[in-house]
Design a protein around this motif. Structure first.
Motif, PDB file in Angstrom:
ATOM      1  N   TYR A 259     -11.507  -0.748  24.908  1.00  0.00           N
ATOM      2  CA  TYR A 259     -12.546   0.527  24.860  1.00  0.00           C
ATOM      3  C   TYR A 259     -12.437   1.643  24.881  1.00  0.00           C
ATOM      4  O   TYR A 259     -11.835   1.348  23.989  1.00  0.00           O
ATOM      5  CB  TYR A 259     -11.797   1.062  26.647  1.00  0.00           C
ATOM      6  CG  TYR A 259     -11.889  -0.392  27.529  1.00  0.00           C
ATOM      7  CD1 TYR A 259     -13.370  -0.078  28.800  1.00  0.00           C
ATOM      8  CD2 TYR A 259     -11.187  -1.487  28.068  1.00  0.00           C
ATOM      9  CE1 TYR A 259     -13.966  -1.525  29.363  1.00  0.00           C
ATOM     10  CE2 TYR A 259     -11.187  -1.885  29.230  1.00  0.00           C
ATOM     11  CZ  TYR A 259     -12.310  -2.510  29.927  1.00  0.00           C
ATOM     12  OH  TYR A 259     -12.435  -3.222  30.411  1.00  0.00           O
TER      13      TYR A 259
ATOM     14  N   SER B  76     -13.358   5.970  24.466  1.00  0.00           N
ATOM     15  CA  SER B  76     -14.101   7.210  25.076  1.00  0.00           C
ATOM     16  C   SER B  76     -15.431   7.565  24.513  1.00  0.00           C
ATOM     17  O   SER B  76     -15.709   6.930  23.081  1.00  0.00           O
ATOM     18  CB  SER B  76     -12.822   8.220  24.051  1.00  0.00           C
ATOM     19  OG  SER B  76     -12.466   8.665  23.547  1.00  0.00           O
TER      20      SER B  76
ATOM     21  N   TRP C 148     -18.581  10.429  25.675  1.00  0.00           N
ATOM     22  CA  TRP C 148     -19.882  10.731  26.465  1.00  0.00           C
ATOM     23  C   TRP C 148     -20.795   9.902  26.859  1.00  0.00           C
ATOM     24  O   TRP C 148     -21.596   9.794  26.356  1.00  0.00           O
ATOM     25  CB  TRP C 148     -19.315  12.235  26.238  1.00  0.00           C
ATOM     26  CG  TRP C 148     -18.923  12.750  25.748  1.00  0.00           C
ATOM     27  CD1 TRP C 148     -18.468  13.589  24.642  1.00  0.00           C
ATOM     28  CD2 TRP C 148     -18.488  14.201  27.069  1.00  0.00           C
ATOM     29  NE1 TRP C 148     -17.249  14.518  25.015  1.00  0.00           N
ATOM     30  CE2 TRP C 148     -16.998  15.109  26.287  1.00  0.00           C
ATOM     31  CE3 TRP C 148     -19.394  14.910  28.008  1.00  0.00           C
ATOM     32  CZ2 TRP C 148     -17.053  16.178  27.083  1.00  0.00           C
ATOM     33  CZ3 TRP C 148     -18.357  15.669  28.725  1.00  0.00           C
ATOM     34  CH2 TRP C 148     -17.086  16.229  28.222  1.00  0.00           C
TER      35      TRP C 148
ATOM     36  N   ASP D 201     -25.116   9.355  33.949  1.00  0.00           N
ATOM     37  CA  ASP D 201     -25.902   8.518  34.605  1.00  0.00           C
ATOM     38  C   ASP D 201     -27.221   8.561  35.064  1.00  0.00           C
ATOM     39  O   ASP D 201     -27.429   7.664  35.974  1.00  0.00           O
ATOM     40  CB  ASP D 201     -24.479   8.215  35.302  1.00  0.00           C
ATOM     41  CG  ASP D 201     -23.151   8.325  35.543  1.00  0.00           C
ATOM     42  OD1 ASP D 201     -22.731   7.193  34.549  1.00  0.00           O
ATOM     43  OD2 ASP D 201     -21.886   9.448  35.311  1.00  0.00           O
TER      44      ASP D 201
ATOM     45  N   ARG E 289     -20.899  12.797  31.035  1.00  0.00           N
ATOM     46  CA  ARG E 289     -19.682  13.417  31.813  1.00  0.00           C
ATOM     47  C   ARG E 289     -18.446  12.577  30.948  1.00  0.00           C
ATOM     48  O   ARG E 289     -19.120  11.503  30.051  1.00  0.00           O
ATOM     49  CB  ARG E 289     -19.937  11.721  32.850  1.00  0.00           C
ATOM     50  CG  ARG E 289     -18.424  11.405  33.551  1.00  0.00           C
ATOM     51  CD  ARG E 289     -18.886  10.424  34.655  1.00  0.00           C
ATOM     52  NE  ARG E 289     -19.138   9.330  34.598  1.00  0.00           N
ATOM     53  CZ  ARG E 289     -19.094   7.870  33.833  1.00  0.00           C
ATOM     54  NH1 ARG E 289     -17.536   7.971  33.911  1.00  0.00           N
ATOM     55  NH2 ARG E 289     -19.940   7.127  33.733  1.00  0.00           N
ATOM     56  N   HIS E 290     -17.937  12.929  30.587  1.00  0.00           N
ATOM     57  CA  HIS E 290     -16.898  12.383  29.116  1.00  0.00           C
ATOM     58  C   HIS E 290     -15.807  10.936  30.174  1.00  0.00           C
ATOM     59  O   HIS E 290     -15.401  11.138  31.561  1.00  0.00           O
ATOM     60  CB  HIS E 290     -15.229  13.079  28.778  1.00  0.00           C
ATOM     61  CG  HIS E 290     -14.525  12.793  27.433  1.00  0.00           C
ATOM     62  ND1 HIS E 290     -13.065  12.246  28.219  1.00  0.00           N
ATOM     63  CD2 HIS E 290     -14.787  12.213  26.890  1.00  0.00           C
ATOM     64  CE1 HIS E 290     -12.845  11.447  27.815  1.00  0.00           C
ATOM     65  NE2 HIS E 290     -13.250  11.660  26.233  1.00  0.00           N
ATOM     66  N   THR E 291     -15.035   9.718  29.318  1.00  0.00           N
ATOM     67  CA  THR E 291     -14.966   8.748  30.081  1.00  0.00           C
ATOM     68  C   THR E 291     -14.406   7.549  28.751  1.00  0.00           C
ATOM     69  O   THR E 291     -15.007   7.918  27.979  1.00  0.00           O
ATOM     70  CB  THR E 291     -15.762   7.852  30.632  1.00  0.00           C
ATOM     71  OG1 THR E 291     -15.409   6.206  30.553  1.00  0.00           O
ATOM     72  CG2 THR E 291     -16.500   7.310  30.078  1.00  0.00           C
ATOM     73  N   GLU E 292     -13.172   7.485  29.496  1.00  0.00           N
ATOM     74  CA  GLU E 292     -12.494   6.717  28.180  1.00  0.00           C
ATOM     75  C   GLU E 292     -12.682   5.120  28.286  1.00  0.00           C
ATOM     76  O   GLU E 292     -11.780   3.854  27.989  1.00  0.00           O
ATOM     77  CB  GLU E 292     -10.773   6.623  28.448  1.00  0.00           C
ATOM     78  CG  GLU E 292     -10.464   8.214  28.462  1.00  0.00           C
ATOM     79  CD  GLU E 292     -10.435   8.266  27.141  1.00  0.00           C
ATOM     80  OE1 GLU E 292      -9.497   7.796  26.546  1.00  0.00           O
ATOM     81  OE2 GLU E 292     -10.161  10.053  26.809  1.00  0.00           O
ATOM     82  N   GLU E 293     -13.277   4.459  29.780  1.00  0.00           N
ATOM     83  CA  GLU E 293     -13.384   3.423  29.563  1.00  0.00           C
ATOM     84  C   GLU E 293     -14.981   2.355  29.859  1.00  0.00           C
ATOM     85  O   GLU E 293     -15.709   1.311  30.057  1.00  0.00           O
ATOM     86  CB  GLU E 293     -13.495   3.266  31.017  1.00  0.00           C
ATOM     87  CG  GLU E 293     -11.877   2.894  31.463  1.00  0.00           C
ATOM     88  CD  GLU E 293     -11.942   3.772  33.098  1.00  0.00           C
ATOM     89  OE1 GLU E 293     -13.361   3.336  34.310  1.00  0.00           O
ATOM     90  OE2 GLU E 293     -10.801   4.241  33.691  1.00  0.00           O
ATOM     91  N   ILE E 294     -15.743   2.635  28.286  1.00  0.00           N
ATOM     92  CA  ILE E 294     -16.801   2.195  27.853  1.00  0.00           C
ATOM     93  C   ILE E 294     -16.323   1.644  27.056  1.00  0.00           C
ATOM     94  O   ILE E 294     -15.518   1.339  25.842  1.00  0.00           O
ATOM     95  CB  ILE E 294     -17.536   2.982  27.198  1.00  0.00           C
ATOM     96  CG1 ILE E 294     -18.630   4.146  27.879  1.00  0.00           C
ATOM     97  CG2 ILE E 294     -18.847   2.426  26.178  1.00  0.00           C
ATOM     98  CD1 ILE E 294     -18.960   3.453  28.827  1.00  0.00           C
TER      99      ILE E 294
ATOM    100  N   PRO F 141     -24.408   3.986  32.073  1.00  0.00           N
ATOM    101  CA  PRO F 141     -24.496   4.866  31.619  1.00  0.00           C
ATOM    102  C   PRO F 141     -25.147   5.356  30.088  1.00  0.00           C
ATOM    103  O   PRO F 141     -24.770   3.813  29.333  1.00  0.00           O
ATOM    104  CB  PRO F 141     -23.091   4.792  31.440  1.00  0.00           C
ATOM    105  CG  PRO F 141     -22.298   3.835  31.856  1.00  0.00           C
ATOM    106  CD  PRO F 141     -23.196   2.797  32.683  1.00  0.00           C
TER     107      PRO F 141
ATOM    108  N   SER G 148     -13.728  17.229  22.631  1.00  0.00           N
ATOM    109  CA  SER G 148     -13.984  17.635  23.976  1.00  0.00           C
ATOM    110  C   SER G 148     -14.198  18.331  24.488  1.00  0.00           C
ATOM    111  O   SER G 148     -14.806  18.612  25.337  1.00  0.00           O
ATOM    112  CB  SER G 148     -12.409  18.235  23.467  1.00  0.00           C
ATOM    113  OG  SER G 148     -12.338  18.763  22.716  1.00  0.00           O
TER     114      SER G 148
END
Ligand code: NDP
Length: 353
Positions: free
Chosen positions: A21, A23, A25, A28, A37-42, A95, A330
């Motif tokens: 995965y 990280s 931005w 949705d 939205r920030h995510t580490e799961e793409i 997303p 960030s």
């Protein structure tokens, strides 16, 4: 399979492919800055075609289109370009990772790729620039080329005899197009706010007109007429700037501010494209009959070989990156906010790693 403004947490798999995965931005839904939205799961994208390359993004620059896309502008057409098979499915683009303008390192290539190999800094990055500086260039360079050469009919060899007017000379496109035209030997006049005069003169502008100081057309009345106008402002610009072109001598008015995406959003892909085509045709006919000039729309178009030429001009010191603001990964929403405030003086860049 570039990863947009995402930073890959790459885990190398057995066949040299990426697994795991990264990280990013994402949005949705379309909307204001709050939808970021920030995510580490793409999931890290895969090489899907033999001509794909995958880039680990080190820096990404923002363009006005990214802010507009966050709000849904151009959604229909841009979704069609990204994935023609899901264009009728209203949910499937989320997303969504925004961003298109990156500098990074190649981590994987399809089997037919010959121009890049893993480890290359792309695209091919000027050696003298950091990733942040390099990320400020590809989109404005490709758009400037498409507008000035394909639509404006200019080339390196013809420029020494040409007079060009750039409206909106202080922004991302303006600061790049100005430098390219000066590197090619053209005479360049720009319009901008008074407080941007130092910047554009430093980049080589021959004449600067402060559009906040009164009627621009009147300020330019005494000037020799132009061979090409590159319009980065839109609105009523064409009402006065068309008259500044040399009549009946092949002069071109090229605007980057077109209603194309707005039309495809509001009327649908087919009707919107048709309507835009009719608008363009009628404006082109009118400009030719009344002013003896060609009226054209300019669009971003990717051009790898041209980016290689630009790398050489940058490394030779003929074109400088113009990075006005830099944000850490960030602070992507702050970077969008900066762009939304307008009054750009060059480019805003996000440093990913
Ligand atoms: P920027 O936001 O980077 O720059 C716009 C610049 O114009 C700012 O410096 C602004 O500064 C200045 N400006 C605003 N109003 C005027 C005015 N009336 N006269 C002179 N200058 C003015 O945008 P970009 O350079 O990246 O893009 C320019 C336009 O081109 C945008 O509308 C963009 O959407 C469009 N575009 C279209 C593409 C296409 O494919 N068709 C591709 C790329 C861009 P200030 O307000 O302080 O004067």
């Amino acid at each position: 399979a570039a990863a947009g403004s995402a930073s890959a947490r790459a885990v190398h798999g057995s066949a040299g492919r990426q697994q795991g995965y990264m990280s990013a931005w994402v949005i949705d839904q379309y909307g204001t800055n709050g939808v970021l939205r920030h995510t580490e799961e793409i999931p890290i994208p895969e090489i899907n075609s033999s001509s794909d390359i995958m880039i680990k993004v080190n820096a990404a620059s923002l363009n006005p289109l990214d802010v507009s896309m966050r709000a849904g502008y151009g959604a229909k057409l841009l979704k069609l370009r990204r994935d023609p098979f899901t264009v009728m499915d209203s949910e499937s683009e989320f997303p969504l990772i925004l961003g298109r303008d990156v500098s990074g390192v190649v981590v994987d290539c399809g089997r037919d790729v010959t121009h890049f190999t893993p480890g290359d800094e792309v695209s091919h990055k000027p050696k003298t620039l950091s990733h942040v500086e390099a990320a400020s260039i590809p989109y404005v360079a490709s758009t400037s080329l498409s507008a000035l050469v394909n639509a404006g009919g200019l080339c390196r060899d013809s420029c020494p005899n040409k007079r060009v007017l750039i409206t909106g000379g202080s922004g991302g496109i303006g600061t790049f197009a100005l430098q390219l035209l000066k590197a090619w030997g053209a005479h360049v006049t720009v319009t901008c706010s008074q407080n941007a005069e130092g910047l554009v003169r430093g980049l080589g502008a021959d004449e600067v007109v402060d559009y906040t100081a009164g009627n621009v057309a009147e300020q330019m009345e005494e000037m020799e007429k132009f061979d090409v106008v590159l319009d980065n402002v839109g609105g009523n610009t064409e009402e006065w700037a068309m008259d500044l072109l040399k009549p009946w001598s092949g002069a071109k008015y090229v605007t980057l501010v077109t209603p194309f995406l707005f039309n495809t959003d509001s009327m649908g892909l087919l009707d919107g494209t048709l309507n835009a085509g009719l608008t363009l045709q009628s404006k082109a006919a009118q400009s030719f009959v009344s002013n003896g000039v060609f009226y054209r729309w300019g669009f971003y178009a990717p051009d790898g070989p041209f980016l290689d030429t630009i790398s050489l001009l940058v490394d030779a010191g003929k074109i400088l990156p113009v990075v006005e603001a830099q944000f850490p990964f960030s602070q992507v929403p702050q970077a969008f906010h900066k762009l939304e405030q307008g009054h750009a003086r060059g480019k805003t860049v996000v440093k990913v790693s």
